[in-house]
Design a protein around this motif. Structure first.
Motif, PDB file in Angstrom:
ATOM      1  N   THR A 106      38.108 -53.637  92.796  1.00  0.00           N
ATOM      2  CA  THR A 106      39.498 -54.091  92.676  1.00  0.00           C
ATOM      3  C   THR A 106      40.461 -53.154  93.400  1.00  0.00           C
ATOM      4  O   THR A 106      41.672 -53.267  93.204  1.00  0.00           O
ATOM      5  N   THR A 107      39.941 -52.240  94.195  1.00  0.00           N
ATOM      6  CA  THR A 107      40.830 -51.333  94.937  1.00  0.00           C
ATOM      7  C   THR A 107      41.587 -52.103  96.002  1.00  0.00           C
ATOM      8  O   THR A 107      41.065 -53.036  96.617  1.00  0.00           O
ATOM      9  N   ASN A 108      42.831 -51.672  96.227  1.00  0.00           N
ATOM     10  CA  ASN A 108      43.685 -52.381  97.182  1.00  0.00           C
ATOM     11  C   ASN A 108      44.648 -51.378  97.813  1.00  0.00           C
ATOM     12  O   ASN A 108      45.767 -51.184  97.341  1.00  0.00           O
ATOM     13  N   GLY A 109      44.184 -50.740  98.901  1.00  0.00           N
ATOM     14  CA  GLY A 109      45.046 -49.790  99.606  1.00  0.00           C
ATOM     15  C   GLY A 109      45.461 -48.646  98.708  1.00  0.00           C
ATOM     16  O   GLY A 109      44.665 -48.094  97.954  1.00  0.00           O
ATOM     17  N   SER A 110      46.733 -48.290  98.750  1.00  0.00           N
ATOM     18  CA  SER A 110      47.225 -47.140  97.994  1.00  0.00           C
ATOM     19  C   SER A 110      47.622 -47.498  96.565  1.00  0.00           C
ATOM     20  O   SER A 110      48.082 -46.633  95.820  1.00  0.00           O
ATOM     21  N   SER A 111      47.458 -48.744  96.177  1.00  0.00           N
ATOM     22  CA  SER A 111      47.852 -49.148  94.824  1.00  0.00           C
ATOM     23  C   SER A 111      46.787 -48.836  93.792  1.00  0.00           C
ATOM     24  O   SER A 111      46.997 -49.031  92.600  1.00  0.00           O
ATOM     25  N   GLY A 112      45.640 -48.327  94.232  1.00  0.00           N
ATOM     26  CA  GLY A 112      44.586 -47.963  93.287  1.00  0.00           C
ATOM     27  C   GLY A 112      43.730 -49.148  92.891  1.00  0.00           C
ATOM     28  O   GLY A 112      43.696 -50.191  93.541  1.00  0.00           O
ATOM     29  N   GLY A 113      42.996 -48.984  91.805  1.00  0.00           N
ATOM     30  CA  GLY A 113      42.070 -50.004  91.333  1.00  0.00           C
ATOM     31  C   GLY A 113      40.802 -49.345  90.823  1.00  0.00           C
ATOM     32  O   GLY A 113      40.803 -48.179  90.417  1.00  0.00           O
ATOM     33  N   SER A 114      39.712 -50.078  90.831  1.00  0.00           N
ATOM     34  CA  SER A 114      38.445 -49.541  90.326  1.00  0.00           C
ATOM     35  C   SER A 114      37.285 -50.080  91.148  1.00  0.00           C
ATOM     36  O   SER A 114      37.374 -51.138  91.776  1.00  0.00           O
ATOM     37  N   ARG A 115      36.199 -49.319  91.132  1.00  0.00           N
ATOM     38  CA  ARG A 115      34.936 -49.759  91.721  1.00  0.00           C
ATOM     39  C   ARG A 115      33.849 -49.538  90.681  1.00  0.00           C
ATOM     40  O   ARG A 115      33.771 -48.476  90.063  1.00  0.00           O
ATOM     41  N   TYR A 116      33.039 -50.555  90.546  1.00  0.00           N
ATOM     42  CA  TYR A 116      32.047 -50.548  89.467  1.00  0.00           C
ATOM     43  C   TYR A 116      30.758 -51.165  89.984  1.00  0.00           C
ATOM     44  O   TYR A 116      30.775 -52.162  90.716  1.00  0.00           O
ATOM     45  N   ALA A 117      29.611 -50.572  89.597  1.00  0.00           N
ATOM     46  CA  ALA A 117      28.306 -51.135  89.959  1.00  0.00           C
ATOM     47  C   ALA A 117      27.289 -50.770  88.896  1.00  0.00           C
ATOM     48  O   ALA A 117      27.250 -49.616  88.426  1.00  0.00           O
ATOM     49  N   THR A 118      26.458 -51.733  88.501  1.00  0.00           N
ATOM     50  CA  THR A 118      25.383 -51.508  87.535  1.00  0.00           C
ATOM     51  C   THR A 118      24.098 -52.113  88.079  1.00  0.00           C
ATOM     52  O   THR A 118      24.089 -53.258  88.543  1.00  0.00           O
ATOM     53  N   LEU A 119      23.022 -51.348  87.993  1.00  0.00           N
ATOM     54  CA  LEU A 119      21.694 -51.855  88.322  1.00  0.00           C
ATOM     55  C   LEU A 119      20.910 -51.946  87.020  1.00  0.00           C
ATOM     56  O   LEU A 119      20.698 -50.923  86.340  1.00  0.00           O
ATOM     57  N   ALA A 120      20.499 -53.168  86.658  1.00  0.00           N
ATOM     58  CA  ALA A 120      19.724 -53.404  85.435  1.00  0.00           C
ATOM     59  C   ALA A 120      18.303 -53.781  85.839  1.00  0.00           C
ATOM     60  O   ALA A 120      18.101 -54.725  86.602  1.00  0.00           O
ATOM     61  N   VAL A 121      17.326 -53.046  85.300  1.00  0.00           N
ATOM     62  CA  VAL A 121      15.924 -53.240  85.674  1.00  0.00           C
ATOM     63  C   VAL A 121      15.096 -53.491  84.418  1.00  0.00           C
ATOM     64  O   VAL A 121      15.296 -52.826  83.387  1.00  0.00           O
ATOM     65  N   ARG A 122      14.161 -54.442  84.510  1.00  0.00           N
ATOM     66  CA  ARG A 122      13.169 -54.645  83.440  1.00  0.00           C
ATOM     67  C   ARG A 122      11.774 -54.529  84.038  1.00  0.00           C
ATOM     68  O   ARG A 122      11.462 -55.169  85.043  1.00  0.00           O
TER      69      ARG A 122
END
Length: 291
Positions: free
Chosen positions: A229-245
């Motif tokens: 959700t990052t957008n230039g200088s306005s900030g935001g977040s980056r998220y990633a999850t790897l789920a393994v079985r």
């Protein structure tokens, strides 16, 4: 002795008997099929619990939906002392059906319990997940160590678990620039496959704005969930999850960073780089936790 004169009775009217006080006839209590007192007119000072509503379970009674808690449905059993030889034959037939049903149920439990052994594939959950998990791919971007990571462990007959949460710091940072969590679960009583697939394959349907991609060559199945959700200088977040079985073992590795402003030396890594690091480190971790 003279009798007092009586008032004459009007012509055509029968003589009226003398008036007596009215009495209510005594009526004995009547039997009823309703097992509770009349809720409309309880005796003064009495208190009655509300009757159980239709469909509510009654303690101590067999519950619907569980075949092993229901009484056998073989019809009425004739009295032991009557009916002659035919009656005894029907009785022994009913008893035999009950015994056969109980033996079948016991056999199902014994065979099912023996055949449903946990498929743990040699994995073990460490007591210190922070020192046992591999996250070397993140070290170039975040070289500073977290001096006080959070870790927990669990050993139980149904589940073994190792968990770690730590902060990732760039060079010169006083506070964490990103966060990394790792969790290994050994499911020893139930196969997690169906719920694992339902949770992670459909993650985008239950959480708006996330991308879900299957990942090959890691365990039996794996899914990568990400959002940026990052957008230039306005900030935001980056998220990633790897789920393994892998069999009855699950491993979840998550990265997240939250930004309010950017400068040249604090730019977060690209999300594609993060997802590559998660795949590399998850493979390495599972390999070293498998005996």
């Amino acid at each position: 002795m003279s009798t007092p004169p009586q008032s004459p009775q009007p012509a055509g009217q029968p003589a009226q008997p003398p008036q007596q006080p009215a009495q209510q006839p005594a009526v004995p209590p009547q039997p009823t099929a309703y097992p509770y007192p009349n809720p409309q007119s309880p005796p003064a000072g009495a208190f009655y619990a509300q009757p159980t509503l239709v469909g509510q379970p009654v303690p101590g009674q067999p519950q619907p939906g569980n075949p092993y808690t229901q009484p056998p449905q073989f019809g009425p059993v004739p009295p032991a002392g009557g009916g002659g030889g035919a009656g005894r034959a029907v009785l022994w037939a009913a008893v035999g059906a009950v015994v056969a049903s109980a033996a079948w149920a016991a056999g199902v439990f014994l065979i099912g319990g023996k055949g449903a052994s946990a498929d743990l594939r040699g994995y073990s959950a460490p007591s210190n997940m922070c020192s046992s998990a591999d996250y070397a791919s993140f070290k170039d971007e975040y070289p500073e160590n977290d001096s006080s990571p959070t870790r927990t462990s669990l050993k139980d007959k149904a589940l073994d678990e190792g968990y770690c949460s730590l902060g990732l710091k760039k060079s010169g940072s006083s506070y964490s620039d990103a966060y990394l969590t790792m969790q290994l679960d050994l499911h020893k009583k139930t196969d997690p496959a169906a719920e694992f697939t339902a949770t992670w394959k459909n993650y985008g349907e239950s959480h708006t704005g996330y991308d879900v991609d299957p990942v090959e060559d890691i365990g039996d199945e794996a899914y990568l969930v990400s959002q940026d959700t990052t957008n230039g200088s306005s900030g935001g977040s980056r998220y990633a999850t790897l789920a393994v079985r892998d069999g009855w073992v699950t491993y979840i590795m998550s990265y997240s960073t939250y930004l309010t402003s950017y400068d040249e030396d604090k730019d977060p890594p690209a999300l594609t780089d993060v997802t590559d690091w998660l795949k590399t480190d998850a493979k390495a971790t599972l390999k070293q936790l498998q005996n």
